[in-house]
Design a protein around this motif. Sequence first.
Motif, PDB file in Angstrom:
ATOM      1  N   CYS A 234       0.854  -1.192   0.000  1.00 14.79           N
ATOM      2  CA  CYS A 234       0.000   0.000   0.000  1.00 14.79           C
ATOM      3  C   CYS A 234       0.890   1.243   0.000  1.00 14.79           C
ATOM      4  CB  CYS A 234      -0.882  -0.039   1.246  1.00 14.79           C
ATOM      5  SG  CYS A 234      -1.725   1.486   1.615  1.00 14.79           S
TER       6      CYS A 234
ATOM      7  N   CYS B 263       0.427   3.034   3.777  1.00 16.13           N
ATOM      8  CA  CYS B 263       0.940   2.493   5.042  1.00 16.13           C
ATOM      9  C   CYS B 263       2.016   1.413   4.847  1.00 16.13           C
ATOM     10  CB  CYS B 263      -0.216   1.940   5.868  1.00 16.13           C
ATOM     11  SG  CYS B 263      -0.900   0.426   5.186  1.00 16.13           S
TER      12      CYS B 263
ATOM     13  N   CYS C  35      -5.757  -0.123   5.959  1.00 16.41           N
ATOM     14  CA  CYS C  35      -5.764   1.275   6.413  1.00 16.41           C
ATOM     15  C   CYS C  35      -6.880   2.082   5.763  1.00 16.41           C
ATOM     16  CB  CYS C  35      -4.416   1.935   6.135  1.00 16.41           C
ATOM     17  SG  CYS C  35      -4.146   2.365   4.401  1.00 16.41           S
TER      18      CYS C  35
ATOM     19  N   CYS D 181      -6.724  -1.899   1.236  1.00 17.01           N
ATOM     20  CA  CYS D 181      -5.758  -2.107   2.313  1.00 17.01           C
ATOM     21  C   CYS D 181      -6.484  -1.935   3.647  1.00 17.01           C
ATOM     22  CB  CYS D 181      -4.630  -1.095   2.199  1.00 17.01           C
ATOM     23  SG  CYS D 181      -3.468  -1.181   3.568  1.00 17.01           S
TER      24      CYS D 181
HETATM   25 ZN   LIG Z   1      -2.556   0.860   3.737  1.00 13.31          ZN
END
Ligand SMILES: [Zn+2]
Length: 303
Positions: free
Chosen positions: A218, A221, A237, A235
């Motif tokens: 990603c 992150c 996040c 992802c």
């Molecule tokens: Zn991420």
Amino acid sequence: MIVKLRYEPEELKLLRCLQGRMRLSPKDYSYFLNLEKGFSGEQQFDQLLEQSSEEWIILNDLLFDYSNTLFQIDSLLITGDCIYIFEVKNYEGDFYIDQDRWYTAPSKNEVKNPLLQLQRSESLLRRLLHELRVKTPLKALLIFINPEFHLYQAAMNLPAIFPAQLNRFLDTLKMKSQPATKNHFMLAEKLMSLHMKDIPYGRHFKYTFEELEKGVKCTSCGLFMSLLNKNNLKCGCGSIEKTEFAILRSVEEYKILFPEEKITTKSIHMFCNVLNSKRSTQKILSRQYQINGFGKLSYYEPF
Ligand SMILES: [Zn+2]
């Protein structure tokens, strides 16, 4: 004006790809963080300098080989009346100087004296400029860019600009400096021609395809993404990215990690480890790359 841009150091690019795919030793990891921090500090300084004047010449990230000695310059500024070498440091926290040695406080760990590096570059560049018959005076300064940096026991004549002085320093420079002349532009061209493009790596990192963790990282992150639907990856996040972009981004990573290897459907499919079928990987690759060879021996190259 910027005549030479700054690019991410090759070593930093490689470490960014390795990070999250293998466990870096504590030493390598801290080296990686230092590279990131240093690069980010240089970028911040580039921005400040770039905004300052259109009439100066800025050459970033130069590497010279002068009489068999390599030396690097973070930032070179050529104005009409002075040439400046800037060594940018993104140090954070408290430091102190004791008899020409630099330490962090309160832990008292000795750090490399940044002044020595600056003086070395200054002396070598001075000789080089002398050889090129350049009469413009040369000045070398340490630039501390991080507002969280403090240096105790610094002498007033230390050739350094501290965070709280930086804006004033640039304002004064703007007011006092003359615009660069045609001769200075010629000098910039000459220096560019002497700049060494291939920076020899100081360190080597050992890894194989097999031992690296596979997946699409990603961009927000750094964790591995998973399939959301046919066209998108997600992802943990919260980030969502188009599958095609994410795969092509990973191909770039693969190229940095394995510059000698050919790009094949199989290798990229395994490296990304996110799509269900090899056919989907192939589709994405064939849109961006040209296929060479047949069957199992086929590989992709840029158009
Ligand atoms: Zn991420």
